[in-house]
Write a protein that holds these residues in place. Structure first.
Motif, mmCIF file in Angstrom:
data_model
loop_
_atom_site.group_PDB
_atom_site.id
_atom_site.type_symbol
_atom_site.label_atom_id
_atom_site.label_comp_id
_atom_site.label_asym_id
_atom_site.label_seq_id
_atom_site.Cartn_x
_atom_site.Cartn_y
_atom_site.Cartn_z
ATOM 1 N N ARG A 114 -11.940 5.273 -7.484
ATOM 2 C CA ARG A 114 -11.196 4.093 -7.035
ATOM 3 C C ARG A 114 -12.194 2.992 -6.689
ATOM 4 O O ARG A 114 -12.771 2.989 -5.589
ATOM 5 C CB ARG A 114 -10.360 4.420 -5.797
ATOM 6 C CG ARG A 114 -9.281 5.459 -6.036
ATOM 7 C CD ARG A 114 -7.993 4.762 -6.503
ATOM 8 N NE ARG A 114 -7.146 5.631 -7.303
ATOM 9 C CZ ARG A 114 -6.244 6.477 -6.832
ATOM 10 N NH1 ARG A 114 -6.079 6.601 -5.543
ATOM 11 N NH2 ARG A 114 -5.492 7.181 -7.640
ATOM 12 N N TYR B 150 -4.707 0.581 -0.452
ATOM 13 C CA TYR B 150 -4.831 1.345 0.800
ATOM 14 C C TYR B 150 -4.694 0.370 1.962
ATOM 15 O O TYR B 150 -5.354 -0.672 1.975
ATOM 16 C CB TYR B 150 -6.191 2.041 0.863
ATOM 17 C CG TYR B 150 -6.372 3.052 -0.241
ATOM 18 C CD1 TYR B 150 -6.104 4.399 -0.020
ATOM 19 C CD2 TYR B 150 -6.761 2.652 -1.512
ATOM 20 C CE1 TYR B 150 -6.237 5.327 -1.038
ATOM 21 C CE2 TYR B 150 -6.894 3.567 -2.538
ATOM 22 C CZ TYR B 150 -6.627 4.902 -2.291
ATOM 23 O OH TYR B 150 -6.742 5.818 -3.313
ATOM 24 N N VAL C 209 -9.447 2.676 6.702
ATOM 25 C CA VAL C 209 -9.896 2.898 5.323
ATOM 26 C C VAL C 209 -11.408 2.731 5.309
ATOM 27 O O VAL C 209 -11.920 1.714 5.785
ATOM 28 C CB VAL C 209 -9.265 1.876 4.337
ATOM 29 C CG1 VAL C 209 -9.823 2.091 2.928
ATOM 30 C CG2 VAL C 209 -7.756 1.986 4.333
ATOM 31 N N GLU D 128 -5.534 -4.805 3.587
ATOM 32 C CA GLU D 128 -5.144 -4.026 2.421
ATOM 33 C C GLU D 128 -6.316 -4.037 1.452
ATOM 34 O O GLU D 128 -6.884 -5.090 1.161
ATOM 35 C CB GLU D 128 -3.892 -4.620 1.785
ATOM 36 C CG GLU D 128 -2.690 -4.390 2.660
ATOM 37 C CD GLU D 128 -1.384 -4.799 2.006
ATOM 38 O OE1 GLU D 128 -1.423 -5.332 0.876
ATOM 39 O OE2 GLU D 128 -0.343 -4.572 2.630
ATOM 40 N N GLN E 295 -8.967 7.475 5.540
ATOM 41 C CA GLN E 295 -9.016 7.717 4.092
ATOM 42 C C GLN E 295 -10.291 7.084 3.557
ATOM 43 O O GLN E 295 -10.638 5.971 3.954
ATOM 44 C CB GLN E 295 -7.839 7.052 3.390
ATOM 45 C CG GLN E 295 -6.512 7.561 3.874
ATOM 46 C CD GLN E 295 -5.396 6.989 3.032
ATOM 47 O OE1 GLN E 295 -5.129 7.459 1.935
ATOM 48 N NE2 GLN E 295 -4.769 5.958 3.553
ATOM 49 N N HIS F 275 -0.817 4.120 0.390
ATOM 50 C CA HIS F 275 -1.603 5.001 1.249
ATOM 51 C C HIS F 275 -1.871 4.288 2.568
ATOM 52 O O HIS F 275 -2.524 3.254 2.572
ATOM 53 C CB HIS F 275 -2.947 5.322 0.581
ATOM 54 C CG HIS F 275 -2.822 5.734 -0.848
ATOM 55 N ND1 HIS F 275 -2.589 7.033 -1.230
ATOM 56 C CD2 HIS F 275 -2.904 5.019 -1.994
ATOM 57 C CE1 HIS F 275 -2.543 7.094 -2.554
ATOM 58 N NE2 HIS F 275 -2.723 5.886 -3.032
ATOM 59 N N ARG F 276 -1.362 4.823 3.688
ATOM 60 C CA ARG F 276 -1.635 4.188 4.985
ATOM 61 C C ARG F 276 -2.372 5.175 5.895
ATOM 62 O O ARG F 276 -2.171 6.381 5.838
ATOM 63 C CB ARG F 276 -0.343 3.739 5.675
ATOM 64 C CG ARG F 276 0.292 2.513 5.044
ATOM 65 C CD ARG F 276 1.053 1.665 6.060
ATOM 66 N NE ARG F 276 0.171 0.941 6.957
ATOM 67 C CZ ARG F 276 -0.322 -0.266 6.702
ATOM 68 N NH1 ARG F 276 -0.030 -0.888 5.597
ATOM 69 N NH2 ARG F 276 -1.127 -0.857 7.578
ATOM 70 N N SER F 277 -3.240 4.619 6.730
ATOM 71 C CA SER F 277 -3.977 5.446 7.689
ATOM 72 C C SER F 277 -4.430 4.530 8.819
ATOM 73 O O SER F 277 -4.095 3.337 8.833
ATOM 74 C CB SER F 277 -5.189 6.094 7.006
ATOM 75 O OG SER F 277 -5.994 5.091 6.417
ATOM 76 N N PRO G 240 0.825 -1.219 0.000
ATOM 77 C CA PRO G 240 0.000 0.000 0.000
ATOM 78 C C PRO G 240 0.853 1.260 0.000
ATOM 79 O O PRO G 240 1.812 1.357 0.754
ATOM 80 C CB PRO G 240 -0.819 -0.124 1.282
ATOM 81 C CG PRO G 240 -0.137 -1.146 2.122
ATOM 82 C CD PRO G 240 0.642 -2.025 1.209
ATOM 83 N N HIS H 284 -10.741 9.600 -1.947
ATOM 84 C CA HIS H 284 -10.057 9.213 -3.185
ATOM 85 C C HIS H 284 -11.115 8.779 -4.194
ATOM 86 O O HIS H 284 -11.712 7.718 -4.042
ATOM 87 C CB HIS H 284 -9.075 8.069 -2.916
ATOM 88 C CG HIS H 284 -8.018 8.431 -1.909
ATOM 89 N ND1 HIS H 284 -6.760 8.839 -2.265
ATOM 90 C CD2 HIS H 284 -8.058 8.494 -0.556
ATOM 91 C CE1 HIS H 284 -6.061 9.121 -1.175
ATOM 92 N NE2 HIS H 284 -6.826 8.913 -0.120
ATOM 93 N N VAL I 28 -12.333 5.725 0.231
ATOM 94 C CA VAL I 28 -12.102 5.261 -1.137
ATOM 95 C C VAL I 28 -13.458 5.131 -1.823
ATOM 96 O O VAL I 28 -14.313 4.374 -1.360
ATOM 97 C CB VAL I 28 -11.395 3.879 -1.113
ATOM 98 C CG1 VAL I 28 -11.063 3.442 -2.530
ATOM 99 C CG2 VAL I 28 -10.153 3.930 -0.253
#
Ligand SMILES: Cc1cc2nc3c(=O)[nH]c(=O)nc-3n(C[C@H](O)[C@H](O)[C@H](O)COP(=O)(O)OP(=O)(O)OC[C@H]3O[C@@H](n4cnc5c(N)ncnc54)[C@H](O)[C@@H]3O)c2cc1C
Length: 455
Positions: A239, A261, A11, A252, A34, A6-8, A4, A236, A36
């Protein structure tokens, strides 16, 4: 799966009301989130058709007086709400069309086609089972539908209506024309109807000073748009999630364009008709897997029409009508500031009716609906123009308008289908427990967020 980028902390999959409610709740408690989203807009099944003009909604439109979460979100984000009480009165005013015959409401109680028993002859077919579900409701509160004490009501609507003295013809006319749940009264659970009825009674009880409900002045989509605008994290767009892989450290989330993500927690707000097309590893099991595979969403297709003249003044019938043909429920929209003024028409098709339209090219579906209207209302000939069509059943990101349960399915999987699956929490209107529609979507999102925070 690529690593990934994009990490948070979380998700959130899907930027409809449920996903956005979860995201805002999590951020308010300090999480990095984040979102998506497959489409290029937020809102999902809240979709203001701005190109069709003022306040034309393809999805969620009516905000009940007791929608405390939706109303609070609108107020917090400065979205102006408009009182629709005056407009709602016109919704009750429609004529009935059966077998090509146009029947005024006033003629119905004594009409030879009326098969309803006794005092129920006064009920109009479009409202019959809804009125009965309020009158005969065993539930004291909307949330009771999941209480095992009421499990015996998870039977076909047809069985329940037969118990009230309705014969075959009365059941057919009282439920099957343009139904909101399933194709006919045998297909859907009576308990779901009781849940809806208990929720609408609660809305009326919570109506302050006779204000029955609202809509958003500049389109309901302003609410999810402003919720998304209030997020610190990014939405985002474009997606489309195709896979969710879980392990001990989290999950993931992979998208069709290759983006990945990663986070310790995932909130997945996808309708089950969409989720069943996504690779989830490890897969769902048991009754939750069964629910993801089987839970139905109602086909709903709307055909938008523009009037060239006030043909209803010429033939003396009301502009709206409920039909047993392809025009489904033809509703006169009153989206301007004067509720007595008809601004456009929407033909609502549900169940079989919607699938029939969905099988045709859009222009042909429009012609079929127009021909059905003109056949019973000669004054409408050439006076309505096909403008557009929205099919929720064909929408790959919705796969239907709203979830519904077959008889027995509420007992079998409704309580279990929203349980956590490893790091994944599910939400969406189909997982609401005490509310329905937009309010239910927000309820489910907040619960998913609370579960994560508790974990
Ligand atoms: C015709 C119609 C009329 C309605 N009228 C009313 C009403 O008057 N009042 C009321 O209260 N409710 C109404 N509703 C119901 C209400 O609109 C919904 O219950 C609510 O908006 C659902 O929100 P949600 O977050 O659960 O789902 P959604 O809004 O569907 O959100 C899911 C999101 O996930 C996204 N998504 C889908 N697939 C993917 C993917 N693979 N990857 C990433 N993202 C994806 C979608 O684009 C969407 O944004 C109506 C619904 C319809 C269809």
């Amino acid at each position: 799966m690529p690593a990934p980028r994009h990490r948070s902390d979380v998700v959130v999959i899907g930027a409809g009301l449920s996903g956005l409610a979860a995201a805002l709740h999590l951020e308010a408690c300090g999480a990095r989130v984040q979102v998506v989203e497959a489409q290029e807009r937020v809102g999902g099944r809240v979709h203001s058709m701005r190109r069709l003009g003022h306040r034309q909604e393809a999805g969620g439109a009516y905000i009940g007086a007791g929608y405390r979460r939706v109303i609070a979100a609108a107020e917090r984000q400065g979205v102006e709400l408009a009182d629709v009480t005056a407009m709602l009165a016109f919704f009750r005013e429609q004529e009935l069309v059966l077998g090509g015959e146009l029947i005024r409401q006033s003629e119905w109680p004594d009409h030879p086609r009326n098969p309803f028993p006794g005092e129920d002859r006064a009920l109009m077919p479009w409202t019959c089972h809804r009125v009965l579900a309020v009158r005969e409701n065993p539930l004291a509160a909307p949330g009771d539908w999941l209480d095992p004490r009421f499990a015996a009501h998870d039977v076909p609507v047809s069985e329940w209506l037969a118990g009230l003295g309705f014969g075959e013809d009365a059941i057919h006319l009282g439920y099957d024309l343009n139904p909101s749940f399933g194709d006919d009264a045998r297909a859907a659970s009576a308990l779901l109807g009781f849940f809806r009825a208990a929720f609408s009674v609660e809305q009326r009880r919570l109506a302050p000073d006779g204000v029955l409900g609202y809509t958003a002045r500049d389109g309901v989509q302003r609410i999810p748009e402003s919720m998304a605008g209030a997020l610190r994290g990014e939405v985002h767009f474009g997606r489309a999630v195709t896979a969710i892989a879980c392990d001990r450290s989290g999950a993931e989330v992979a998208c069709a364009d290759g983006a990945v993500y990663g986070a310790p927690h995932v909130v997945c707000s996808l309708p089950f008709g969409v989720l069943r097309g996504i690779a989830v590893d490890p897969p769902f099991t048991g009754r939750q897997a069964e629910a993801v595979r089987r839970l139905e969403a109602q086909p709903v297709t709307q055909v938008y029409l523009a009037p060239r003249s006030r043909f209803w003044e010429e033939d003396g019938y009301r502009p709206s009508m409920f039909t047993d043909g392809p025009a489904g429920m033809l509703a006169a929209s009153r989206n301007g500031d004067d509720p007595s003024e008809v601004t456009s028409f929407t033909a609502w098709a549900m169940g079989r009716n919607a699938r029939r339209l969905d099988g045709l090219p859009e222009a042909e579906a429009g012609r079929l609906v127009l021909a059905a209207i003109e056949a019973v209302r000669p004054a409408a000939r050439g006076q309505l123009e096909f403008v557009d069509l929205k099919s929720w059943g064909r929408d790959p990101f919705a796969r239907g308008g709203w979830a519904w349960f077959r008889p027995g399915e509420i007992n079998r999987f409704a309580a279990e289908m929203g349980r956590p699956h490893g790091p994944i929490r599910l939400c969406g209107e189909h997982l609401a427990r005490t509310a329905r529609g937009m309010e239910g979507a927000m309820e489910s999102g907040e619960r998913a967020a609370r579960d994560i925070l508790a974990a």
